[in-house]
Design a protein around this motif. Structure first.
Motif, short mmCIF file in Angstrom:
data_model
loop_
_atom_site.label_atom_id
_atom_site.label_comp_id
_atom_site.label_asym_id
_atom_site.label_seq_id
_atom_site.Cartn_x
_atom_site.Cartn_y
_atom_site.Cartn_z
N SER A 34 0.48 4.06 -3.12
CA SER A 34 0.52 5.53 -2.80
C SER A 34 1.44 6.53 -3.45
O SER A 34 1.14 7.29 -4.33
CB SER A 34 0.35 6.07 -1.27
OG SER A 34 -0.01 7.33 -1.21
N PRO B 66 0.84 -1.17 -0.02
CA PRO B 66 -0.01 0.00 -0.08
C PRO B 66 0.86 1.17 -0.19
O PRO B 66 0.57 2.36 -0.79
CB PRO B 66 -0.91 -0.20 1.38
CG PRO B 66 -1.11 -1.68 1.29
CD PRO B 66 0.21 -2.32 1.14
N HIS C 252 -5.78 5.13 0.57
CA HIS C 252 -5.21 4.82 -0.51
C HIS C 252 -6.32 4.34 -1.60
O HIS C 252 -6.12 4.88 -2.82
CB HIS C 252 -4.65 3.23 -0.46
CG HIS C 252 -3.47 3.43 0.57
ND1 HIS C 252 -3.59 2.72 1.90
CD2 HIS C 252 -2.38 4.05 0.53
CE1 HIS C 252 -2.26 2.77 2.42
NE2 HIS C 252 -1.58 3.84 1.78
#
Length: 91
Positions: A41, A37, A69
C-alpha cells in the motif's frame, strides 16, 4: 523463488525507499514481486500507471490482504493482466 528466475534485491537498507524500489524494478524489468500488504500500500503511493510495464504478478504474505489493497493496486497500476496473490493462511 521460481525455477529459472533472476532475483533482484534493492541495496541494503533501501527496501523502504520506494523511489529506489520502483526504479530498481523498472530498470530490471521485474515480472514478479513480493510485498507485505501494508508495504504494498505504501509502495503504490510512489508508482504511476505505466511505471512497471513488465510486472505481471504480485504475491503478498504476512498480513491480511484487504479489498482496499486490491482497489489501490488496480487504480495505480492500470494493468488488467497483473495478478495479486494472497498467500496468508489464517490460523
Amino acid at each position: 523463488m521460481y525455477l529459472g528466475c533472476t532475483s533482484v534485491v534493492v541495496p541494503d537498507g533501501e527496501h523502504l525507499d520506494f523511489e529506489v524500489v520502483r526504479e530498481t524494478m523498472a530498470h530490471s524489468a521485474v515480472t514478479v514481486a513480493h510485498f507485505v500488504p501494508s508495504v504494498l500500500s505504501l509502495f503504490l503511493d510512489f508508482v504511476s500507471p505505466g511505471d512497471l510495464p513488465a510486472l505481471r504478478q504480485i504475491s503478498c504474505t504476512g498480513e491480511a490482504l484487504l479489498l482496499s489493497h486490491r482497489e489501490k493496486l488496480t487504480k495505480k497500476m492500470d494493468n488488467p493482466m497483473l495478478t495479486l496473490d494472497n498467500h496468508l493462511i489464517p490460523r
